[in-house]
Design an enzyme around this catalytic site. Structure first.
Site, PDB file in Angstrom:
ATOM      1  N   HIS A 133      -3.464   7.221   1.840  1.00 28.37           N
ATOM      2  CA  HIS A 133      -3.812   5.875   1.394  1.00 28.37           C
ATOM      3  C   HIS A 133      -5.138   5.514   2.048  1.00 28.37           C
ATOM      4  O   HIS A 133      -5.359   5.767   3.237  1.00 28.37           O
ATOM      5  CB  HIS A 133      -2.725   4.890   1.818  1.00 28.37           C
ATOM      6  CG  HIS A 133      -3.161   3.465   1.683  1.00 28.37           C
ATOM      7  ND1 HIS A 133      -3.671   2.974   0.498  1.00 28.37           N
ATOM      8  CD2 HIS A 133      -3.196   2.443   2.572  1.00 28.37           C
ATOM      9  CE1 HIS A 133      -3.982   1.704   0.674  1.00 28.37           C
ATOM     10  NE2 HIS A 133      -3.714   1.358   1.918  1.00 28.37           N
ATOM     11  N   ASN A 164      -9.992  -0.419  -0.537  1.00 26.14           N
ATOM     12  CA  ASN A 164      -8.533  -0.296  -0.452  1.00 26.14           C
ATOM     13  C   ASN A 164      -7.930  -0.848  -1.742  1.00 26.14           C
ATOM     14  O   ASN A 164      -7.926  -2.057  -1.962  1.00 26.14           O
ATOM     15  CB  ASN A 164      -8.023  -1.074   0.774  1.00 26.14           C
ATOM     16  CG  ASN A 164      -6.515  -0.962   0.952  1.00 26.14           C
ATOM     17  OD1 ASN A 164      -5.803  -0.560   0.039  1.00 26.14           O
ATOM     18  ND2 ASN A 164      -6.042  -1.337   2.126  1.00 26.14           N
ATOM     19  N   CYS A 203       0.814  -1.228   0.000  1.00 25.42           N
ATOM     20  CA  CYS A 203       0.000   0.000   0.000  1.00 25.42           C
ATOM     21  C   CYS A 203       0.843   1.272   0.000  1.00 25.42           C
ATOM     22  O   CYS A 203       0.341   2.351  -0.315  1.00 25.42           O
ATOM     23  CB  CYS A 203      -0.951   0.012   1.188  1.00 25.42           C
ATOM     24  SG  CYS A 203      -2.100  -1.352   1.124  1.00 25.42           S
TER      25      CYS A 203
HETATM   26  N1  ACO Z   1     -18.927  -8.702   8.959  1.00 27.27           N
HETATM   27  C1  ACO Z   1     -19.370  -8.921  10.211  1.00 27.27           C
HETATM   28  N2  ACO Z   1     -18.570  -9.203  11.255  1.00 27.27           N
HETATM   29  C2  ACO Z   1     -17.249  -9.267  10.989  1.00 27.27           C
HETATM   30  C3  ACO Z   1     -16.725  -9.064   9.707  1.00 27.27           C
HETATM   31  C4  ACO Z   1     -17.619  -8.779   8.662  1.00 27.27           C
HETATM   32  N3  ACO Z   1     -17.205  -8.558   7.396  1.00 27.27           N
HETATM   33  N4  ACO Z   1     -15.381  -9.202   9.773  1.00 27.27           N
HETATM   34  C5  ACO Z   1     -15.068  -9.474  11.036  1.00 27.27           C
HETATM   35  N5  ACO Z   1     -16.201  -9.525  11.789  1.00 27.27           N
HETATM   36  C6  ACO Z   1     -16.327  -9.786  13.217  1.00 27.27           C
HETATM   37  C7  ACO Z   1     -15.169 -10.584  13.784  1.00 27.27           C
HETATM   38  O1  ACO Z   1     -15.374 -11.972  13.588  1.00 27.27           O
HETATM   39  C8  ACO Z   1     -15.209 -10.182  15.233  1.00 27.27           C
HETATM   40  O2  ACO Z   1     -16.222 -10.927  15.881  1.00 27.27           O
HETATM   41  P1  ACO Z   1     -16.028 -11.456  17.400  1.00 27.27           P
HETATM   42  O3  ACO Z   1     -15.895 -10.198  18.233  1.00 27.27           O
HETATM   43  O4  ACO Z   1     -17.271 -12.222  17.649  1.00 27.27           O
HETATM   44  O5  ACO Z   1     -14.774 -12.269  17.391  1.00 27.27           O
HETATM   45  C9  ACO Z   1     -15.660  -8.717  15.201  1.00 27.27           C
HETATM   46  O6  ACO Z   1     -16.292  -8.543  13.913  1.00 27.27           O
HETATM   47  C10 ACO Z   1     -14.528  -7.719  15.348  1.00 27.27           C
HETATM   48  O7  ACO Z   1     -13.453  -8.095  14.474  1.00 27.27           O
HETATM   49  P2  ACO Z   1     -12.144  -7.234  14.323  1.00 27.27           P
HETATM   50  O8  ACO Z   1     -11.208  -7.898  13.359  1.00 27.27           O
HETATM   51  O9  ACO Z   1     -11.612  -6.910  15.696  1.00 27.27           O
HETATM   52  O10 ACO Z   1     -12.751  -5.906  13.665  1.00 27.27           O
HETATM   53  P3  ACO Z   1     -12.091  -4.495  13.467  1.00 27.27           P
HETATM   54  O11 ACO Z   1     -12.909  -3.453  14.063  1.00 27.27           O
HETATM   55  O12 ACO Z   1     -10.606  -4.513  13.772  1.00 27.27           O
HETATM   56  O13 ACO Z   1     -12.212  -4.299  11.877  1.00 27.27           O
HETATM   57  C11 ACO Z   1     -10.814  -4.392   9.904  1.00 27.27           C
HETATM   58  C12 ACO Z   1     -11.575  -5.194  10.978  1.00 27.27           C
HETATM   59  C13 ACO Z   1     -11.821  -3.596   9.126  1.00 27.27           C
HETATM   60  C14 ACO Z   1     -10.084  -5.364   8.992  1.00 27.27           C
HETATM   61  C15 ACO Z   1      -9.810  -3.440  10.595  1.00 27.27           C
HETATM   62  O14 ACO Z   1      -9.086  -4.125  11.576  1.00 27.27           O
HETATM   63  C16 ACO Z   1      -8.823  -2.776   9.655  1.00 27.27           C
HETATM   64  O15 ACO Z   1      -9.175  -1.959   8.818  1.00 27.27           O
HETATM   65  N6  ACO Z   1      -7.518  -3.066   9.801  1.00 27.27           N
HETATM   66  C17 ACO Z   1      -6.440  -2.356   9.094  1.00 27.27           C
HETATM   67  C18 ACO Z   1      -6.304  -2.763   7.664  1.00 27.27           C
HETATM   68  C19 ACO Z   1      -5.114  -2.025   7.091  1.00 27.27           C
HETATM   69  O16 ACO Z   1      -4.920  -0.850   7.321  1.00 27.27           O
HETATM   70  N7  ACO Z   1      -4.247  -2.701   6.375  1.00 27.27           N
HETATM   71  C20 ACO Z   1      -2.997  -2.042   5.988  1.00 27.27           C
HETATM   72  C21 ACO Z   1      -2.987  -1.588   4.645  1.00 27.27           C
HETATM   73  S1  ACO Z   1      -3.328  -2.853   3.573  1.00 27.27           S
HETATM   74  C22 ACO Z   1      -1.898  -3.338   2.727  1.00 27.27           C
HETATM   75  O17 ACO Z   1      -0.820  -2.887   2.912  1.00 27.27           O
HETATM   76  C23 ACO Z   1      -2.012  -4.464   1.767  1.00 27.27           C
END
Ligand code: ACO
Length: 317
Positions: free
Chosen positions: A244, A274, A113
């Protein structure tokens, strides 16, 4: 003193749109969850026969047209991508072929990214050392190709697209500074396990989203300070944040750090998802086309991604 300046910007998105509502049909998720946790409503997805170099070529043509130079004036091509058409040749060589030009050096940069910031930094140095005059820089990715659509925790994030700029030698300062970094110790938090060796390893993205989220927010805080201090600038000097687009909550945290209202942040994540290396030049083009970003404005571009890699660029348009 030679400076480098952006003289043309272009972008391209594949036609096919995948909405949250459509994802609801195949995944245990909801539009409400995706929107509130990520800010994403829809993303563009390539067709099976559409390659990263096709997206890159279209974006490049648009940037070249806007710069109003002939493609034959380009003397370096750099493509930032994680999803090349093939292991080799590079997407940059394929774009060169599609543009119908020859001889100039062409290579890819792989910094996930942060790839566009890395490419901008390399191109800026080529120009400042008088090694290139007109550089075509493209950020292009087909993230859908490396996405597991049965994994609800990260398949909802990714989109495909390309953005391009022409960076040219100038007596006016366009790129004020670039700052690029990497720390390889967190490989397992965000990676595609595929190796180049013939085996059956997983070919899709594996990510510990919440860990990546925390590290990204903390790192982006430092990026902002680093870029401002290097240029003796204050937060209020920045006209636009062109970040980004990983997650709306990450963008909000960076804007807060800059004491900047979200009105001054270019946001495309709702429509693009993304798009990895493509997201900053796509956002830049979007900001210009929507008449927000104007000539003379000071832009802070920043990114964090797999590697981990991160970086920023302060750019006067
Ligand atoms: N729909 C419904 N529920 C979901 C989904 C979904 N699509 N995905 C996960 N959940 C659930 C999980 O199972 C979890 O349930 P639980 O509490 O019962 O275990 C709950 O939601 C919370 O999950 P988290 O993973 O903690 O959710 P979070 O708020 O962290 O959001 C996300 C996830 C959107 C992926 C976030 O962590 C994020 O954006 N991370 C950063 C991504 C990023 O910046 N990447 C770097 C750049 S990318 C690159 O370089 C290639």
């Amino acid at each position: 003193m030679i400076f480098s300046k952006i003289i043309g910007v272009g972008s391209f998105l594949p036609k096919k749109v995948l909405t949250n509502r459509e994802l609801e049909k195949t995944l245990d998720t909801t539009d409400e969850w995706i929107t509130s946790r990520t800010g994403i409503k829809e993303r563009h997805i390539v067709e099976p026969n559409e390659l990263t170099s096709d997206l890159a070529f279209e974006a490049a043509k648009n940037a070249i047209n806007q710069a109003n130079i002939g493609a034959n004036k380009i003397d370096l091509i750099i493509v930032a991508t994680t999803t090349p058409d093939k292991i080799f040749p590079s997407v940059a060589c394929n774009v060169q072929k599609k543009l119908g030009i020859k001889n100039c050096p062409a290579f890819d940069i792989q910094a996930v990214c942060s790839g566009f910031i890395y490419a901008l930094s390399v191109a800026d140095n080529f120009i400042k050392t008088n090694s290139a005059t007109n550089v075509l820089i493209v950020g292009a990715d087909s993230m859908s190709r490396i996405t597991d659509y049965s994994d609800r925790s990260n398949s909802i994030l990714w989109g495909d697209g390309a953005g391009a700029v022409i960076l040219s030698a100038s007596n006016k300062q366009g790129i004020l500074s670039t700052h690029i970094h990497a720390d390889g110790q967190h490989e397992e938090l965000l990676h595609v396990p595929t190796t180049n060796i013939k085996d059956n390893t997983q070919q899709t993205i594996e990510m510990n989203g919440s860990q990546v989220f925390k590290i990204a927010v903390n790192t982006l805080d430092q990026i902002v300070d680093e870029a401002l201090i290097a240029n003796n600038l204050k937060k209020e000097d920045i006209d636009w944040l062109v970040p980004h687009q990983a997650n709306i909550r990450i963008l909000e945290a960076t804007a807060k750090k800059l004491e900047m209202s979200m009105e001054k942040v270019i946001v495309t994540i709702d429509r693009h998802g993304n798009t990895s290396a493509a997201s900053i030049p796509l956002a830049l083009d979007d900001g210009i086309k929507s008449h927000k970003i104007k000539e003379g404005h000071l832009l802070l571009m920043e990114a964090f991604g797999g590697g981990f890699t991160w970086g920023s660029a302060l750019v006067r348009l």
